[in-house]
Design an enzyme around this catalytic site. Structure first.
Site, PDB file in Angstrom:
ATOM      1  N   VAL A   1       0.233  -2.322  10.534  1.00  0.00           N
ATOM      2  CA  VAL A   1       0.853  -1.884  11.783  1.00  0.00           C
ATOM      3  C   VAL A   1       0.426  -2.779  12.947  1.00  0.00           C
ATOM      4  O   VAL A   1       1.073  -2.781  13.991  1.00  0.00           O
ATOM      5  CB  VAL A   1       0.523  -0.402  12.095  1.00  0.00           C
ATOM      6  CG1 VAL A   1       1.150   0.517  11.066  1.00  0.00           C
ATOM      7  CG2 VAL A   1      -0.975  -0.162  12.160  1.00  0.00           C
TER       8      VAL A   1
ATOM      9  N   GLU B   1       0.863  -1.184   0.000  1.00  0.00           N
ATOM     10  CA  GLU B   1       0.000   0.000   0.000  1.00  0.00           C
ATOM     11  C   GLU B   1       0.911   1.250   0.000  1.00  0.00           C
ATOM     12  O   GLU B   1       1.984   1.249   0.631  1.00  0.00           O
ATOM     13  CB  GLU B   1      -0.823  -0.055   1.301  1.00  0.00           C
ATOM     14  CG  GLU B   1      -1.779   1.079   1.560  1.00  0.00           C
ATOM     15  CD  GLU B   1      -2.474   0.912   2.931  1.00  0.00           C
ATOM     16  OE1 GLU B   1      -2.032   0.069   3.753  1.00  0.00           O
ATOM     17  OE2 GLU B   1      -3.477   1.607   3.163  1.00  0.00           O
TER      18      GLU B   1
ATOM     19  N   CYS C   1      -5.008  -3.503   2.617  1.00  0.00           N
ATOM     20  CA  CYS C   1      -4.675  -3.553   4.037  1.00  0.00           C
ATOM     21  C   CYS C   1      -5.883  -3.799   4.938  1.00  0.00           C
ATOM     22  O   CYS C   1      -6.438  -4.887   4.932  1.00  0.00           O
ATOM     23  CB  CYS C   1      -3.905  -2.292   4.433  1.00  0.00           C
ATOM     24  SG  CYS C   1      -2.852  -2.587   5.886  1.00  0.00           S
TER      25      CYS C   1
ATOM     26  N   LYS D   1      -9.682   2.059  -1.588  1.00  0.00           N
ATOM     27  CA  LYS D   1      -9.858   1.385  -0.290  1.00  0.00           C
ATOM     28  C   LYS D   1     -11.204   1.741   0.343  1.00  0.00           C
ATOM     29  O   LYS D   1     -11.489   2.922   0.594  1.00  0.00           O
ATOM     30  CB  LYS D   1      -8.707   1.776   0.632  1.00  0.00           C
ATOM     31  CG  LYS D   1      -8.616   1.004   1.934  1.00  0.00           C
ATOM     32  CD  LYS D   1      -7.345   1.418   2.682  1.00  0.00           C
ATOM     33  CE  LYS D   1      -7.106   0.595   3.924  1.00  0.00           C
ATOM     34  NZ  LYS D   1      -5.852   0.988   4.614  1.00  0.00           N
TER      35      LYS D   1
HETATM   36  C1  ACM Z   1      -3.771  -0.157   7.213  1.00  0.00           C
HETATM   37  O1  ACM Z   1      -4.878  -0.345   6.740  1.00  0.00           O
HETATM   38  N1  ACM Z   1      -2.820   0.437   6.526  1.00  0.00           N
HETATM   39  C2  ACM Z   1      -3.432  -0.595   8.564  1.00  0.00           C
END
Ligand code: ACM
Length: 279
Positions: free
Chosen positions: A184, A53, A157, A124
């Site tokens: 993370v 990402e 992510c 996203k």
């Molecule tokens: C994330 O979605 N970058 C933790």
């Protein structure tokens, strides 16, 4: 850096060489990060490679204005121009994170780029934590794209924590879920085994490593990019804090076997009429 094929699966049908590039982007240094990617992939022999990402801008923005300045319109982007040239040169499909500017909006996006150019943009859907301050929530439906006979879907992510995303792609017939990430938290890699088991799909999670150290704080990323096969089989996982370029050959058609027992099939046995608000 490793570049292996230890998890090769043999089949007489169309095989696909898939993989990822795990690296450590430097915040705000788009040209340097792009150069690193281009140099890492300059000799790549693969059908499909997934990048993390936001691999060109970095992740830990100060505010929306900084995000806006670093984001690019894919239709007018020297970064995308270089990636298109790379894909053409290497006859490669790439799924890459991308900070996308479109008119007054900014999206945390993933681009599918192939030898023919920009094929698809996914934005996203589920923004993580402070991303809500930096980006607009995604507005693109979850759809599949064809890559050399395989059907691929993309999520980014934090989308992993919503099982509906992988399910929506699997119900449409995805063979491979491409998953650019900047993780993370520590839960995702293990959970993706379940996503692949419950949907019988392949997944490529391409994560970054290192940290974004900024005046407003520091964020550390967990690496451990991985490729998971249907039935939740981990084919390969990278180290946490090391650069890795990895490819392996798979038979995407294995994702079409949704049988669990002689009398159970994980898609046909669903009972959505009882799932209430879920649908
Ligand atoms: C994330 O979605 N970058 C933790």
């Amino acid at each position: 850096m490793c570049h292996g094929n230890s998890a090769t699966i043999f089949s007489f049908d169309t095989m696909l060489r898939i993989g990822y590039y795990q690296f450590r982007p430097l915040f705000g240094q788009i040209k340097k990060n792009l150069g690193k990617v281009i140099s890492a992939l300059k000799d790549i022999e693969a059908d499909l490679i997934v990048l993390p990402e936001l691999p060109f801008t970095g992740y830990y923005f100060a505010d929306r204005e900084e995000t806006r300045i670093l984001a690019e319109d894919p239709d007018d982007s020297s970064t995308v121009h270089s990636l298109k040239a790379l894909c053409k040169e290497r006859n490669l499909y790439l799924v890459t994170g991308f900070a996308e500017r479109k008119r007054d909006k900014i999206f945390n996006s993933a681009l599918l780029i192939g030898p023919e150019g920009l094929v698809h943009t996914y934005r996203k859907l589920h923004l993580f934590n402070e991303e809500k301050n930096w980006f607009d929530a995604g507005d693109t439906p979850l759809t599949l794209q064809a890559v050399r006979g395989a059907r691929i879907g993309t999520m980014i992510c934090f989308d992993w924590i919503f099982p509906e995303v992988a399910r929506a792609l699997a119900v449409q017939g995805a063979h491979i879920i491409c998953h650019p990430s900047n993780l993370v938290l520590n839960y995702c890699q293990q959970t993706m085994l379940s996503r692949c088991l419950e949907n019988s799909v392949f997944a490529i999670t391409a994560n970054r490593f290192g940290a974004d150290k900024r005046p407003h704080g520091e964020l550390k990323f967990t690496g451990k990019s991985q490729i998971v096969a249907p039935k939740g089989v981990l084919l390969h996982r990278a180290a946490a804090q090391r650069e890795a370029l990895y490819t392996t050959e798979i038979d995407p058609q294995r994702a079409e076997d949704k049988n669990i027992t002689a009398l159970n099939q994980m898609m046909d046995d669903r009972r959505p009429e009882f799932y209430g608000d879920l649908v």
